[in-house]
Write a protein that holds these residues in place. Sequence first.
Motif, PDB file in Angstrom:
ATOM      1  N   ALA A 240      -0.625 -17.041  -0.926  1.00 31.65           N
ATOM      2  CA  ALA A 240      -0.573 -15.546  -0.896  1.00 31.65           C
ATOM      3  C   ALA A 240       0.910 -14.887  -0.545  1.00 31.65           C
ATOM      4  N   THR A 241       1.714 -15.850   0.174  1.00 28.72           N
ATOM      5  CA  THR A 241       3.079 -15.392   0.184  1.00 28.72           C
ATOM      6  C   THR A 241       3.968 -15.317  -1.168  1.00 28.72           C
TER       7      THR A 241
ATOM      8  N   ILE B  91       6.061 -12.455  -6.122  1.00 27.59           N
ATOM      9  CA  ILE B  91       5.749 -11.657  -7.422  1.00 27.59           C
ATOM     10  C   ILE B  91       5.455 -10.176  -7.523  1.00 27.59           C
ATOM     11  N   ALA B  92       4.680  -9.835  -6.399  1.00 26.62           N
ATOM     12  CA  ALA B  92       4.458  -8.299  -6.515  1.00 26.62           C
ATOM     13  C   ALA B  92       5.503  -7.600  -6.100  1.00 26.62           C
TER      14      ALA B  92
ATOM     15  N   ILE C 117       0.858  -1.142  -0.130  1.00 25.12           N
ATOM     16  CA  ILE C 117       0.093  -0.008   0.055  1.00 25.12           C
ATOM     17  C   ILE C 117       0.856   1.288   0.074  1.00 25.12           C
ATOM     18  N   VAL C 118       1.940   1.330   0.799  1.00 24.68           N
ATOM     19  CA  VAL C 118       2.890   2.478   0.769  1.00 24.68           C
ATOM     20  C   VAL C 118       3.489   2.495  -0.481  1.00 24.68           C
TER      21      VAL C 118
ATOM     22  N   ALA D 186      -0.858  -8.639  -6.182  1.00 22.82           N
ATOM     23  CA  ALA D 186      -1.203  -7.880  -4.927  1.00 22.82           C
ATOM     24  C   ALA D 186      -2.615  -8.276  -4.516  1.00 22.82           C
ATOM     25  N   PHE D 187      -3.724  -8.320  -5.788  1.00 17.92           N
ATOM     26  CA  PHE D 187      -5.019  -8.666  -5.444  1.00 17.92           C
ATOM     27  C   PHE D 187      -5.238 -10.107  -5.232  1.00 17.92           C
ATOM     28  N   GLY D 188      -4.117 -10.674  -6.228  1.00 10.54           N
ATOM     29  CA  GLY D 188      -4.267 -12.279  -5.946  1.00 10.54           C
ATOM     30  C   GLY D 188      -3.714 -12.783  -4.406  1.00 10.54           C
TER      31      GLY D 188
END
Lengths: 102, 273
Positions: free
Chosen positions: B214-215, B220-221, B76-77, B104-106
């Motif tokens: 999620a990790t 990837i993000a 977010i930052v 991030a959404f994934g």
Amino acid sequence: MAAEADPAVLVLTSLAEGDKHGYAITRDIAEQVGVQLGPGTLYGVLARLEDDGLIEALPAEGRRRPYRITATGQRALADQVQQMRRVAELGLRRLGLAGGRA
Amino acid sequence: MLVALYPPAWRARYADEFSALLADTGVRLATELDVVAAAVRVWLHPPVRLHDHAGRMRTTVGVTLCAWAALAAGTIVFAKLTTDGAVFAHGRGADWYDVFTFAAFGSVLAMAAAWLPLSVAMVRRSRYRARVVAPLGAPTVLVLGFLAAAAALAGLLRPHTRTGAGIGMAGFLLLAVLGVVTAAGCAACPALALMRSRPDGPALTVAVVAGLVATAAMVIATIAAVGYTMARARSAGVAVFALVMAAALTVAAVSGVRGLRAVTAAGSNNHAG
């Protein structure tokens, strides 16, 4: 050299004489071999040997719990000490310390 | 005191006899050192019989959530500082930013997949539901509180900034602190519910696996975020961002792998049984 002995072999050897609880095992090893096993080391070994089925825990006597070597444990100890004997005999022969047996 | 150094499962099995041994032998410095070293070994490699698979999985789910909260705050930052929080970017490096957004959404979806069934399972098995429902609902309250605080800050500070836009450095720092507190609360409250409810079964297994997904998405993000920054030749601060994200990712990945091993071991035990 005695201080470098495998604690698992020491514990199995101690239990080969008969069932013992933790303090009796450490006292026996200290008296017979001159190695002082710390409580943490001893219980690490006991847990591992129990995991491997080489010893079994008996019903507690008050706060102390005796341990017994199993048949598998006796075979494992026998294999281990036979191997140690072969290494010892080889070492003695090669050092010329084997007396008349070489 | 020395017995307390060991894991709970070990204490449940050995505490009595171990205390008796310590009383018999007496405690010296060498004893303390021996016990500390042995306790560390037990934490690292617990005896197979005593391995609490469900406990390990719960720890993984809790640790993953805490690390993920830090990762989410980081993303977010990053989005706020680079594109003012836009979902998609334009121009150089836009492809990297698209990957960042989707990953991030994934990751958010994977965490939802981890926690929704688990939350239901926790509420169902809890005798005192309020003790579980309250900490599970706390993140929603915290996030809404943060958004309200952000809106109030913007309304208060914007007219007083030099350009009349934005909230100034002091306002940004205040928001950042509030954001960190919110993220910490969002992680700590469900973790508290996890401790109180102590769930197990399929929902816990799904939570471990989804946490790992999620990790992976956050990995990837993070890579895409660094790629976007480098493509736009804006390297200021990216090293700090990458370091913080790498630290949180390492914690989540290590815990996730240990949880996955517990899942596998529990599955093997069930088949053997």
